[in-house]
Every structure is written in structure tokens, then in C-alpha cells.
Design a protein around this motif. Structure first.
Motif, PDB file in Angstrom:
ATOM      1  N   ASN A 108       0.835  -1.203   0.000  1.00 56.15           N
ATOM      2  CA  ASN A 108       0.000   0.000   0.000  1.00 56.15           C
ATOM      3  C   ASN A 108       0.869   1.253   0.000  1.00 56.15           C
ATOM      4  O   ASN A 108       2.033   1.228   0.403  1.00 56.15           O
ATOM      5  CB  ASN A 108      -0.918   0.020   1.222  1.00 56.15           C
ATOM      6  N   ASN A 109       0.263   2.350  -0.467  1.00 55.10           N
ATOM      7  CA  ASN A 109       0.913   3.660  -0.471  1.00 55.10           C
ATOM      8  C   ASN A 109       2.208   3.677  -1.277  1.00 55.10           C
ATOM      9  O   ASN A 109       3.191   4.331  -0.907  1.00 55.10           O
ATOM     10  CB  ASN A 109       1.172   4.136   0.963  1.00 55.10           C
ATOM     11  N   LYS A 110       2.203   2.965  -2.382  1.00 55.29           N
ATOM     12  CA  LYS A 110       3.332   2.980  -3.307  1.00 55.29           C
ATOM     13  C   LYS A 110       2.794   3.084  -4.728  1.00 55.29           C
ATOM     14  O   LYS A 110       1.834   2.406  -5.083  1.00 55.29           O
ATOM     15  CB  LYS A 110       4.175   1.707  -3.161  1.00 55.29           C
ATOM     16  N   TRP A 111       3.407   3.943  -5.528  1.00 57.93           N
ATOM     17  CA  TRP A 111       2.958   4.146  -6.894  1.00 57.93           C
ATOM     18  C   TRP A 111       3.583   3.124  -7.833  1.00 57.93           C
ATOM     19  O   TRP A 111       4.768   2.827  -7.752  1.00 57.93           O
ATOM     20  CB  TRP A 111       3.316   5.559  -7.370  1.00 57.93           C
ATOM     21  N   TYR A 112       2.745   2.588  -8.742  1.00 54.51           N
ATOM     22  CA  TYR A 112       3.184   1.625  -9.742  1.00 54.51           C
ATOM     23  C   TYR A 112       2.787   2.128 -11.135  1.00 54.51           C
ATOM     24  O   TYR A 112       1.684   2.645 -11.316  1.00 54.51           O
ATOM     25  CB  TYR A 112       2.543   0.255  -9.511  1.00 54.51           C
ATOM     26  N   SER A 113       3.691   1.951 -12.090  1.00 59.67           N
ATOM     27  CA  SER A 113       3.388   2.299 -13.485  1.00 59.67           C
ATOM     28  C   SER A 113       2.864   1.054 -14.190  1.00 59.67           C
ATOM     29  O   SER A 113       3.548   0.033 -14.239  1.00 59.67           O
ATOM     30  CB  SER A 113       4.647   2.810 -14.197  1.00 59.67           C
ATOM     31  N   VAL A 114       1.648   1.157 -14.719  1.00 61.51           N
ATOM     32  CA  VAL A 114       0.992   0.006 -15.352  1.00 61.51           C
ATOM     33  C   VAL A 114       0.855   0.246 -16.854  1.00 61.51           C
ATOM     34  O   VAL A 114       0.512   1.347 -17.287  1.00 61.51           O
ATOM     35  CB  VAL A 114      -0.402  -0.236 -14.732  1.00 61.51           C
ATOM     36  N   LYS A 115       1.120  -0.805 -17.612  1.00 60.88           N
ATOM     37  CA  LYS A 115       0.984  -0.722 -19.067  1.00 60.88           C
ATOM     38  C   LYS A 115       0.294  -1.987 -19.571  1.00 60.88           C
ATOM     39  O   LYS A 115       0.732  -3.103 -19.287  1.00 60.88           O
ATOM     40  CB  LYS A 115       2.344  -0.583 -19.735  1.00 60.88           C
ATOM     41  N   ILE A 116      -0.787  -1.795 -20.305  1.00 54.40           N
ATOM     42  CA  ILE A 116      -1.539  -2.909 -20.885  1.00 54.40           C
ATOM     43  C   ILE A 116      -1.627  -2.682 -22.391  1.00 54.40           C
ATOM     44  O   ILE A 116      -1.990  -1.591 -22.840  1.00 54.40           O
ATOM     45  CB  ILE A 116      -2.954  -3.004 -20.285  1.00 54.40           C
ATOM     46  N   LYS A 117      -1.315  -3.722 -23.145  1.00 56.16           N
ATOM     47  CA  LYS A 117      -1.332  -3.601 -24.597  1.00 56.16           C
ATOM     48  C   LYS A 117      -2.029  -4.807 -25.219  1.00 56.16           C
ATOM     49  O   LYS A 117      -1.713  -5.944 -24.884  1.00 56.16           O
ATOM     50  CB  LYS A 117       0.102  -3.500 -25.132  1.00 56.16           C
ATOM     51  N   VAL A 118      -2.983  -4.539 -26.095  1.00 54.57           N
ATOM     52  CA  VAL A 118      -3.638  -5.589 -26.857  1.00 54.57           C
ATOM     53  C   VAL A 118      -3.451  -5.276 -28.330  1.00 54.57           C
ATOM     54  O   VAL A 118      -3.895  -4.236 -28.816  1.00 54.57           O
ATOM     55  CB  VAL A 118      -5.147  -5.691 -26.529  1.00 54.57           C
TER      56      VAL A 118
END
Length: 228
Positions: free
Chosen positions: A170-180
Motif C-alpha cells: 500500500n501507499n506505493k505508486w506503480y506504473s501500469v501498461k496494458i497492450k492488446v
């Protein structure tokens, strides 16, 4: 002399009438162009087009593009916040479909709870699950079921198909990338951990809307959808 004055008056009248007609034509042309533009936007079948990506910005209004409960999802400046619970997940769902080929990028911070999920290709009750699960410390791709008016077990969530270990807190930023693209799904976090699968081979929904789920609280920024 009287004829000359009448002739000048007629010329002035003709000039005024002509100017009014031209102004009226310009207004009609402008209105027609505006109406056509709005019609094109409203008739677009996808949330992002080839010429324009979709962004959630401070000036955006969520209601024209999303279905949601305003007590569960709200936009504050550049941050979208979602609130849910173990017995009732907080869900937001787009009104339009995703393009056939697309890329979704954003930053997410799970400030509370253990589950944050990106719902892909929502087609009626079926969708693709791409989610982060703190309890098992996994990122997951799965086959999902979602019934809008039910919190019953078995009418939300679904089977996990692919998992990969990842450290989540918790309380941590994550960079998310989704590609279709070309029927191939790629799901990555911080450009380090990636899951991939083929939609058709795994009997996953190939077209539909996009949504977000939280069972606690999540904050999202820089949310962008691109048509590839």
C-alpha cells in the motif's frame, strides 16, 4: 433629384439585406459544421480513435464517458480515486468500447485494500481480468464475470489463468501498461514484470469496454488509452 435619392436608398437597402443574408448563411454553415462534429463524436464506437487518444484530465468530466457511483469514484484535479470494500467492490465502467488494438498506461497507488483490477473487453457479464493482488503478491491475467447488480460470490471476479510474483504494498505508486494488439495481450508493471497471453487461444473476450475495480482505495493518475 428625388429619383436619385430613391436610387441611393434602394442601394443601401439592398446592401443591408445582402449583408444579413450572408451573415445568416455563415451562421447556418457554422451551426451545421458544429452539429456534424458533435454527431461524429457521439457516434464513435470506441473510447479512443486513431487520431485522438483518450485521457482523464482535470478538465474532463467523468459522466459523459463512464458509468459509476459518484460516492465510489471521483476526480480531484489530476487524480481519479476509487473506493470499495470486501463485500462491495467499487467499479467504474466506460460507456464506449475499447478499440480492437489498444494501449492503456497509467500510474496507480493502492492506498487501502488488497485488490486493484483493470477490466478489459467487457462484453455483457464477461471480461478479461488484469489485476494486482497483494495477499498472494501476484499480478494476474484471468477470465472474469461481472454482474452489475450483484455482490454475490460467483457473480464477480473469476478464474486466474496466468500469474507472476511481484512485490506489492500500500501507499506505493506503480506504473501500469496494458497492450492488446493482433489478439495478443501484454500486462506489465514498472516495465519490469510482464505477463502475456493470446486472447483467442485462451477463450478471452476480444472486444468490449474497459473498467476499474478496487476492494479498498486506489488513486490513479496519467490514465491514457491509445488506439494502435
Amino acid at each position: 433629384m428625388i429619383f436619385g435619392k430613391l436610387h441611393k436608398s434602394f442601394q443601401l437597402y439592398h446592401t443591408i439585406v445582402t449583408a444579413k443574408c450572408n451573415l445568416k448563411k455563415m451562421k447556418i454553415k457554422h451551426f451545421t459544421l458544429l452539429l456534424f462534429t458533435l454527431l461524429i463524436i457521439s457516434c464513435s464506437g470506441t473510447i479512443a480513435s486513431l487520431k485522438k487518444e483518450y485521457k482523464i484530465l482535470p478538465i474532463s468530466q467523468l459522466k459523459p464517458h463512464w458509468n459509476f457511483d459518484s460516492k465510489e469514484w471521483f476526480l480531484d484535479k489530476d487524480t481519479l480515486t476509487g473506493i470499495g470494500g470486501d463485500m462491495h467492490w467499487g467499479v467504474i465502467e466506460s460507456k464506449k468500447n475499447l478499440p480492437k488494438n489498444y494501449e492503456i498506461t497509467f500510474k496507480a497507488n493502492m492506498t487501502k485494500g488488497s485488490l486493484f483490477e483493470i477490466m478489459l473487453n467487457i462484453d455483457k457479464e464477461n471480461y478479461i481480468r488484469t489485476y494486482l493482488y497483494q495477499i498472494e503478491q501476484n499480478m494476474v491475467i484471468g477470465r472474469g464475470i461481472y454482474h452489475k447488480n450483484s455482490d454475490e460470490y460467483g457473480k464477480r471476479g473469476g478464474k486466474s489463468l496466468f500469474t507472476k510474483p511481484i512485490e506489492l504494498e500500500n501507499n506505493k505508486w506503480y506504473s501500469v501498461k496494458i497492450k492488446v494488439q493482433d489478439n495478443q495481450l501484454s500486462f506489465s508493471v514498472d516495465n519490469k514484470t510482464t505477463l502475456e497471453c493470446t486472447l483467442e487461444k485462451n477463450n478471452l473476450s476480444q472486444r468490449g469496454k474497459v473498467g476499474l475495480i478496487t476492494n479498498g482505495e486506489v488513486k490513479i493518475t496519467d490514465f491514457i488509452i491509445k488506439n494502435l
